[in-house]
Design an enzyme around this catalytic site. Structure first.
Site, PDB file in Angstrom:
ATOM      1  N   GLN A 171      35.134  60.457  47.342  1.00 32.56           N
ATOM      2  CA  GLN A 171      35.783  60.206  46.011  1.00 32.56           C
ATOM      3  C   GLN A 171      36.604  61.682  45.928  1.00 32.56           C
ATOM      4  O   GLN A 171      34.875  62.059  45.362  1.00 32.56           O
ATOM      5  CB  GLN A 171      35.536  60.210  44.931  1.00 32.56           C
ATOM      6  CG  GLN A 171      37.354  60.098  43.740  1.00 32.56           C
ATOM      7  CD  GLN A 171      35.729  59.418  42.662  1.00 32.56           C
ATOM      8  OE1 GLN A 171      34.447  59.556  42.810  1.00 32.56           O
ATOM      9  NE2 GLN A 171      36.940  59.161  41.618  1.00 32.56           N
ATOM     10  N   GLY A 172      37.092  62.643  46.344  1.00 34.22           N
ATOM     11  CA  GLY A 172      37.978  64.123  46.712  1.00 34.22           C
ATOM     12  C   GLY A 172      38.762  64.455  44.665  1.00 34.22           C
ATOM     13  O   GLY A 172      39.484  64.229  45.675  1.00 34.22           O
ATOM     14  N   TYR A 173      38.362  63.620  43.929  1.00 29.94           N
ATOM     15  CA  TYR A 173      39.287  64.431  42.658  1.00 29.94           C
ATOM     16  C   TYR A 173      38.551  65.358  41.885  1.00 29.94           C
ATOM     17  O   TYR A 173      39.188  66.516  42.112  1.00 29.94           O
ATOM     18  CB  TYR A 173      38.574  63.160  41.838  1.00 29.94           C
ATOM     19  CG  TYR A 173      39.624  61.506  42.159  1.00 29.94           C
ATOM     20  CD1 TYR A 173      40.254  60.830  42.873  1.00 29.94           C
ATOM     21  CD2 TYR A 173      39.412  60.516  40.868  1.00 29.94           C
ATOM     22  CE1 TYR A 173      40.340  60.487  43.738  1.00 29.94           C
ATOM     23  CE2 TYR A 173      40.131  59.597  40.656  1.00 29.94           C
ATOM     24  CZ  TYR A 173      40.558  59.461  42.095  1.00 29.94           C
ATOM     25  OH  TYR A 173      41.618  57.765  42.262  1.00 29.94           O
ATOM     26  N   SER A 174      37.478  65.771  41.774  1.00 30.00           N
ATOM     27  CA  SER A 174      36.813  66.335  40.419  1.00 30.00           C
ATOM     28  C   SER A 174      37.541  68.038  41.254  1.00 30.00           C
ATOM     29  O   SER A 174      36.804  68.096  42.840  1.00 30.00           O
ATOM     30  CB  SER A 174      35.704  66.333  39.781  1.00 30.00           C
ATOM     31  OG  SER A 174      35.209  65.459  39.494  1.00 30.00           O
ATOM     32  N   GLU A 176      40.226  45.773  37.609  1.00 26.31           N
ATOM     33  CA  GLU A 176      38.272  46.461  37.717  1.00 26.31           C
ATOM     34  C   GLU A 176      38.002  47.107  36.300  1.00 26.31           C
ATOM     35  O   GLU A 176      36.516  47.385  36.221  1.00 26.31           O
ATOM     36  CB  GLU A 176      38.535  47.805  38.605  1.00 26.31           C
ATOM     37  CG  GLU A 176      38.196  47.446  40.083  1.00 26.31           C
ATOM     38  CD  GLU A 176      37.282  46.282  40.536  1.00 26.31           C
ATOM     39  OE1 GLU A 176      35.846  45.995  40.363  1.00 26.31           O
ATOM     40  OE2 GLU A 176      38.236  45.042  41.049  1.00 26.31           O
ATOM     41  N   SER A 190      29.587  62.646  44.906  1.00 25.92           N
ATOM     42  CA  SER A 190      28.976  62.026  45.796  1.00 25.92           C
ATOM     43  C   SER A 190      29.278  61.863  47.639  1.00 25.92           C
ATOM     44  O   SER A 190      30.350  61.122  47.906  1.00 25.92           O
ATOM     45  CB  SER A 190      28.474  60.955  44.283  1.00 25.92           C
ATOM     46  OG  SER A 190      28.527  61.380  43.146  1.00 25.92           O
ATOM     47  N   GLU A 236      32.534  61.300  25.976  1.00 22.78           N
ATOM     48  CA  GLU A 236      34.084  61.907  24.465  1.00 22.78           C
ATOM     49  C   GLU A 236      35.121  61.107  25.007  1.00 22.78           C
ATOM     50  O   GLU A 236      35.843  60.817  23.770  1.00 22.78           O
ATOM     51  CB  GLU A 236      33.282  63.431  24.554  1.00 22.78           C
ATOM     52  CG  GLU A 236      31.862  63.584  23.957  1.00 22.78           C
ATOM     53  CD  GLU A 236      30.797  63.537  25.244  1.00 22.78           C
ATOM     54  OE1 GLU A 236      30.544  63.296  26.448  1.00 22.78           O
ATOM     55  OE2 GLU A 236      29.836  63.649  24.949  1.00 22.78           O
ATOM     56  N   SER A 292      33.455  60.401  30.609  1.00 23.09           N
ATOM     57  CA  SER A 292      32.495  60.847  29.903  1.00 23.09           C
ATOM     58  C   SER A 292      32.903  60.269  28.139  1.00 23.09           C
ATOM     59  O   SER A 292      33.965  59.618  28.123  1.00 23.09           O
ATOM     60  CB  SER A 292      32.239  62.351  29.494  1.00 23.09           C
ATOM     61  OG  SER A 292      33.490  62.600  28.728  1.00 23.09           O
TER      62      SER A 292
END
Ligand SMILES: Cc1cc2nc3c(=O)[nH]c(=O)nc-3n(C[C@H](O)[C@H](O)[C@H](O)COP(=O)(O)OP(=O)(O)OC[C@H]3O[C@@H](n4cnc5c(N)ncnc54)[C@H](O)[C@@H]3O)c2cc1C
Length: 393
Positions: free
Chosen positions: A126-129, A244, A161, A380, A378
């Site tokens: 997954q290429g998001y961040s 999901e 990851s 938060e 996260s």
């Protein structure tokens, strides 16, 4: 609200149990049980066994290889799989990009990717961040400029990851530099072997390769590998979760981990019933897990009955990930000194495992699970959502 399983659900549960007894390879279950980690080969074997049974993708529509189960049935399946120490299948393929391809993909894309995901022939990351875009994902800067029937991609993704073993990456890229942040993003499927794509390892504080940074340097991606409309990638990304969103409670995994803690306490001689820190801690964790499961079942049965889902998934994610970490803490305390040599060997020491088998991967699991309250939004951010959408603050 449904708290007891119906007769049909009990017989479904028994069918799943029988299948697990007859089909789950014991050596794979042992690796999961002791937290040793399951590699791509083992995961591939288990994925194909499930696929043969038609159970690899319970969350997909039947037309694409799904099971047609209700959310409660999926929960039962999940609990039974974790209880038997079956490994979880790759979430990137089965829970993220697979459903997105089903919803937004062309017939050609569906044909190209879905059967190969089901049969573990194709692995995703997954290429998001990005270095400047995490919680605030709409700030992605990796750009894709149109050049005829290709995009030319430049930029970098971080915390990716499994990029080291993935065949493809699904990535959010900016295709309109002038539009407002959430507009102008597109969703691209990029083959990892495309020239100009490089993967650099990133190591966690315990010395393990937990992530990667992926660099794109003039990477040419065919326009037909875009999922959904150009500049509407945000809509695709948001829809990835869908139903999901209610399956984020980690109830099944928490049950498994609590079961392991009970076994470890017994093996360490800290047996129930004894009065003391461990028994009290165990009781507190069990109560938290019961509350989480009841809440989760309530929401799943509401959703099965056609109810609307609001901000509840944020609560489930928050409580479920915090509970994993709380179970880890008590497990870590229970194995005591046995966890310490492993800590140091991960950091480069040469000590082999000491102590009983059950202690060997306790430290590793505890470190790995720290990420559960960060990845996927996260704690938060979950608090923010609950404050705004539930409490109206
Ligand atoms: C184990 C693990 C695996 C991951 N795998 C992947 C992957 O495969 N692919 C991928 O794309 N990404 C992955 N990530 C990255 C993950 O999605 C990001 O770490 C996450 O979105 C947080 O972004 P960030 O790290 O940039 O932190 P930031 O967004 O910079 O946040 C830093 C801190 O500020 C807090 N914060 C930020 N905004 C707010 C706010 N509005 N209100 C209150 N507090 C705020 C955060 O909670 C955090 O404590 C993974 C992360 C982990 C830990």
């Amino acid at each position: 609200m449904q708290l007891q399983l119906t007769a049909a659900q009990r017989s479904f549960r028994d069918e799943v149990r029988d299948f697990l007894v007859s089909s789950l390879p014991a050596e794979i279950a042992e690796k999961v049980r002791f937290g040793r980690g399951v590699g791509k080969d083992d995961l591939g074997i288990w994925t194909r066994l499930l696929n043969e049974r038609g159970w690899a993708a319970p969350n997909w529509p039947v037309a694409h290889g799904g099971t047609g189960w209700s959310l409660i049935e999926r929960h039962i399946f999940d609990v039974e799989c974790r209880r038997a120490h079956a490994p979880a299948l790759s979430g990137f393929g089965f829970n993220m990009v697979g459903p997105a391809i089903i919803k937004f993909g062309t017939a050609a894309q569906q044909q190209q990717f879905l059967p190969r995901i089901l049969n573990a022939e194709l692995w995703w990351c997954q290429g998001y961040s990005e270095p400047q875009a995490g919680s605030d994902l709409a700030s992605v800067r990796t750009r894709a400029d149109r050049d005829g029937d290709h995009y030319v991609v430049n930029g970098s993704k971080i915390w990716t990851s499994a990029a080291e073993s993935a065949d493809w990456i699904f990535a959010l890229v900016r295709t309109d530099q002038k539009a407002k942040p959430q507009r102008g993003i597109s969703f691209l499927l990029i083959e990892m072997l495309t020239p100009g794509t490089t993967v650099e390892p990133l190591y966690a504080f315990n010395g393990k390769r937990l992530w990667n940074q992926v660099f794109f340097d003039d990477v040419r991606v065919p326009v037909e590998n875009r999922l959904g409309e150009e500049n509407w990638g945000w809509t695709v990304a948001k829809s990835l979760l869908g139903d999901e969103r209610l399956m984020v409670s980690r109830v099944a995994e928490n049950k498994r981990l609590l079961g392991r803690l009970r076994e470890i306490l017994a093996e360490e001689g800290l047996r129930e019933p004894t009065f003391g820190t461990f028994e009290r801690g165990l009781a507190e964790l069990a109560i938290r897990l019961d509350a989480l499961e009841m809440t989760s079942l309530r929401l799943l049965s509401e959703a099965d009955a056609g109810g609307q889902i609001g901000a509840e998934p944020s609560m489930l994610k928050l409580k479920g990930s915090e509970l994993v970490q709380a179970i880890d803490e008590l497990t870590f305390a229970a194995v005591g000194y046995w966890a310490a040599p492993l800590d140091s060997s991960l950091l480069g020491g040469n000590e082999g495992p000491v102590g009983p088998d059950h202690a060997e991967y306790v430290a590793s699991g505890r470190y790995h699970h720290r990420g559960f309250t960060i990845a996927g939004g996260s704690s938060e951010i979950q608090h923010d959502i609950i404050a705004k959408q539930v409490l109206g603050l």
